[in-house]
Design a protein around this motif. Structure first.
Motif, PDB file in Angstrom:
ATOM      1  N   ASN A   1      69.047 -23.596  15.453  1.00  0.00           N
ATOM      2  CA  ASN A   1      68.095 -23.724  14.354  1.00  0.00           C
ATOM      3  C   ASN A   1      68.487 -22.756  13.255  1.00  0.00           C
ATOM      4  OD1 ASN A   1      66.459 -21.122  14.387  1.00  0.00           O
ATOM      5  ND2 ASN A   1      66.223 -21.766  16.503  1.00  0.00           N
TER       6      ASN A   1
ATOM      7  N   GLN B   1      66.533 -20.368  10.046  1.00  0.00           N
ATOM      8  CA  GLN B   1      65.243 -19.941   9.502  1.00  0.00           C
ATOM      9  C   GLN B   1      65.415 -19.428   8.070  1.00  0.00           C
ATOM     10  OE1 GLN B   1      62.949 -17.357  12.065  1.00  0.00           O
ATOM     11  NE2 GLN B   1      63.977 -18.132  13.898  1.00  0.00           N
TER      12      GLN B   1
ATOM     13  N   TYR C   1      63.475 -16.918   5.155  1.00  0.00           N
ATOM     14  CA  TYR C   1      62.501 -15.857   4.963  1.00  0.00           C
ATOM     15  C   TYR C   1      62.437 -15.501   3.479  1.00  0.00           C
ATOM     16  CZ  TYR C   1      62.288 -14.904   9.995  1.00  0.00           C
ATOM     17  OH  TYR C   1      62.086 -15.008  11.346  1.00  0.00           O
TER      18      TYR C   1
ATOM     19  N   HIS D   1      58.339 -14.964   7.188  1.00  0.00           N
ATOM     20  CA  HIS D   1      58.922 -16.224   7.630  1.00  0.00           C
ATOM     21  C   HIS D   1      58.366 -17.389   6.820  1.00  0.00           C
ATOM     22  CE1 HIS D   1      59.199 -19.785  10.317  1.00  0.00           C
ATOM     23  NE2 HIS D   1      60.359 -19.258  10.630  1.00  0.00           N
TER      24      HIS D   1
ATOM     25  N   LEU E   1      61.308 -22.885   9.753  1.00  0.00           N
ATOM     26  CA  LEU E   1      62.378 -23.003  10.745  1.00  0.00           C
ATOM     27  C   LEU E   1      62.759 -24.467  10.830  1.00  0.00           C
ATOM     28  CD1 LEU E   1      62.443 -21.425  14.301  1.00  0.00           C
ATOM     29  CD2 LEU E   1      62.886 -23.856  13.984  1.00  0.00           C
TER      30      LEU E   1
ATOM     31  N   ARG F   1      65.275 -27.120  12.975  1.00  0.00           N
ATOM     32  CA  ARG F   1      66.086 -27.222  14.176  1.00  0.00           C
ATOM     33  C   ARG F   1      67.344 -28.048  13.899  1.00  0.00           C
ATOM     34  NH1 ARG F   1      62.859 -25.035  17.856  1.00  0.00           N
ATOM     35  NH2 ARG F   1      60.614 -25.202  17.561  1.00  0.00           N
TER      36      ARG F   1
ATOM     37  N   PRO G   1      69.875 -17.573  14.480  1.00  0.00           N
ATOM     38  CA  PRO G   1      69.789 -16.872  15.746  1.00  0.00           C
ATOM     39  C   PRO G   1      71.115 -16.873  16.499  1.00  0.00           C
ATOM     40  CG  PRO G   1      68.663 -18.985  15.884  1.00  0.00           C
ATOM     41  CD  PRO G   1      69.187 -18.860  14.499  1.00  0.00           C
TER      42      PRO G   1
ATOM     43  N   LYS H   1      71.609 -14.849  19.465  1.00  0.00           N
ATOM     44  CA  LYS H   1      70.928 -13.943  20.378  1.00  0.00           C
ATOM     45  C   LYS H   1      70.014 -13.015  19.592  1.00  0.00           C
ATOM     46  CE  LYS H   1      74.482 -14.113  23.916  1.00  0.00           C
ATOM     47  NZ  LYS H   1      75.408 -13.343  24.792  1.00  0.00           N
TER      48      LYS H   1
ATOM     49  N   ILE I   1      65.970 -16.172  20.776  1.00  0.00           N
ATOM     50  CA  ILE I   1      65.368 -15.785  19.507  1.00  0.00           C
ATOM     51  C   ILE I   1      65.362 -16.966  18.562  1.00  0.00           C
ATOM     52  CG2 ILE I   1      65.643 -14.354  17.452  1.00  0.00           C
ATOM     53  CD1 ILE I   1      66.824 -13.235  20.856  1.00  0.00           C
ATOM     54  N   GLY I   2      64.225 -17.172  17.927  1.00  0.00           N
ATOM     55  CA  GLY I   2      64.166 -18.181  16.889  1.00  0.00           C
ATOM     56  C   GLY I   2      63.916 -19.571  17.401  1.00  0.00           C
ATOM     57  N   GLU I   3      64.128 -19.828  18.669  1.00  0.00           N
ATOM     58  CA  GLU I   3      63.957 -21.205  19.132  1.00  0.00           C
ATOM     59  C   GLU I   3      62.499 -21.584  19.225  1.00  0.00           C
ATOM     60  OE1 GLU I   3      67.994 -21.988  21.728  1.00  0.00           O
ATOM     61  OE2 GLU I   3      66.033 -22.217  22.623  1.00  0.00           O
ATOM     62  N   THR I   4      61.647 -20.620  19.469  1.00  0.00           N
ATOM     63  CA  THR I   4      60.239 -20.949  19.604  1.00  0.00           C
ATOM     64  C   THR I   4      59.391 -20.360  18.491  1.00  0.00           C
ATOM     65  OG1 THR I   4      59.879 -19.038  21.018  1.00  0.00           O
ATOM     66  CG2 THR I   4      60.380 -21.114  22.090  1.00  0.00           C
ATOM     67  N   GLY I   5      59.906 -19.430  17.757  1.00  0.00           N
ATOM     68  CA  GLY I   5      59.059 -18.821  16.751  1.00  0.00           C
ATOM     69  C   GLY I   5      59.816 -17.964  15.779  1.00  0.00           C
ATOM     70  N   GLU I   6      59.056 -17.191  15.056  1.00  0.00           N
ATOM     71  CA  GLU I   6      59.595 -16.419  13.965  1.00  0.00           C
ATOM     72  C   GLU I   6      59.487 -14.933  14.261  1.00  0.00           C
ATOM     73  OE1 GLU I   6      56.291 -18.250  12.665  1.00  0.00           O
ATOM     74  OE2 GLU I   6      55.608 -16.671  11.295  1.00  0.00           O
TER      75      GLU I   6
END
Lengths: 108, 118
Positions: A31, A33, A35, A45, A48, A50, A92, A94, B101-106
């Motif tokens: 995904n 994001q 900001y 934020h 997001l 995907r 992301p 990690k 990280i980031g897959e479910t939220g911010e």
């Protein structure tokens, strides 16, 4: 190295115009994001998107994602003076890695 | 609390001094991140905690930087023998996401601690 580089680095437009910011990245993502950061403040934020989505909307914001080109764009329609801020894309890996940002100025 | 709280908001110190920056995340958030941001730049990752342990500290620039989160909530970023190049805004963020990280939220960011080393 930074993943998620924004373009342009700075953008100045008149209130009411649309603003488009672009983000490129280097490796595959799940995904991406976006900001916003007002001067002297923390990041907030926005949205997001995907990897299996091509477009997403939130109010006056529209985000697109092209995984074949490894790029995303953020469109702000009918801009307002309050939209003046820096905008960052983040990927992301990690941990969330941010680009350099686009500094958007909306002139009244 | 309602949001991520960072203290102090501003810290001016002299070269060579020791500094501690505190972050109080959103209650219940298991993940906590420290970033550093220089003027006109994007946030630069420093360290990430999942619970009490540092899941990724690859962004710490050198051994003068250290961070702890002993009870899995409040975190302290510690900088020894500060240098002028350490001057920046140090941002803390928390997330309810676990490993991915980031897959479910911010990330929810605090307002930052501005460090100036004279």
């Amino acid at each position: 190295s930074q993943q998620g580089e924004e373009d342009p680095q700075a953008l100045s437009i008149q209130e009411g115009e649309n603003a488009t910011m672009n983000c490129s990245y280097k490796t595959s993502i799940n995904n991406l994001q976006w900001y916003r950061q007002n001067s002297g403040r923390g990041l907030v934020h926005l949205i997001l998107i995907r990897s299996n989505e091509r477009e997403k909307h939130s109010g006056r914001l529209r985000v697109t994602l092209d995984t074949s080109k490894k790029s995303s764009s953020l469109l702000i329609t009918a801009s307002r003076a309050a939209d003046t801020a820096s905008y960052f894309c983040a990927k992301p890996l990690k941990k969330l890695v941010f680009g350099q940002g686009t500094r958007l100025t909306i002139n009244p | 609390g309602a949001g991520v709280s960072q203290t102090p908001s501003n810290k001016v110190t002299e070269k060579g001094k020791y500094v501690e920056l505190r972050c109080d995340p959103i209650s219940g958030h298991t993940a906590l991140y420290w970033y550093r941001q220089s003027l006109g730049q994007g946030p630069e990752f420093l360290i990430y905690f999942q619970g009490t342990g540092a899941a990724d500290d690859s962004g710490l620039p050198n051994d003068r930087f250290f961070a702890v989160r002993p009870e899995g909530s409040v975190s302290t970023l510690k900088i020894q023998r500060t240098e002028r190049g350490d001057s920046a805004v140090y941002l803390c963020a928390s997330s309810s996401s676990s490993v991915r990280i980031g897959e479910t939220g911010e990330l929810f960011f605090g307002e930052g601690s501005r460090l100036t080393v004279l």
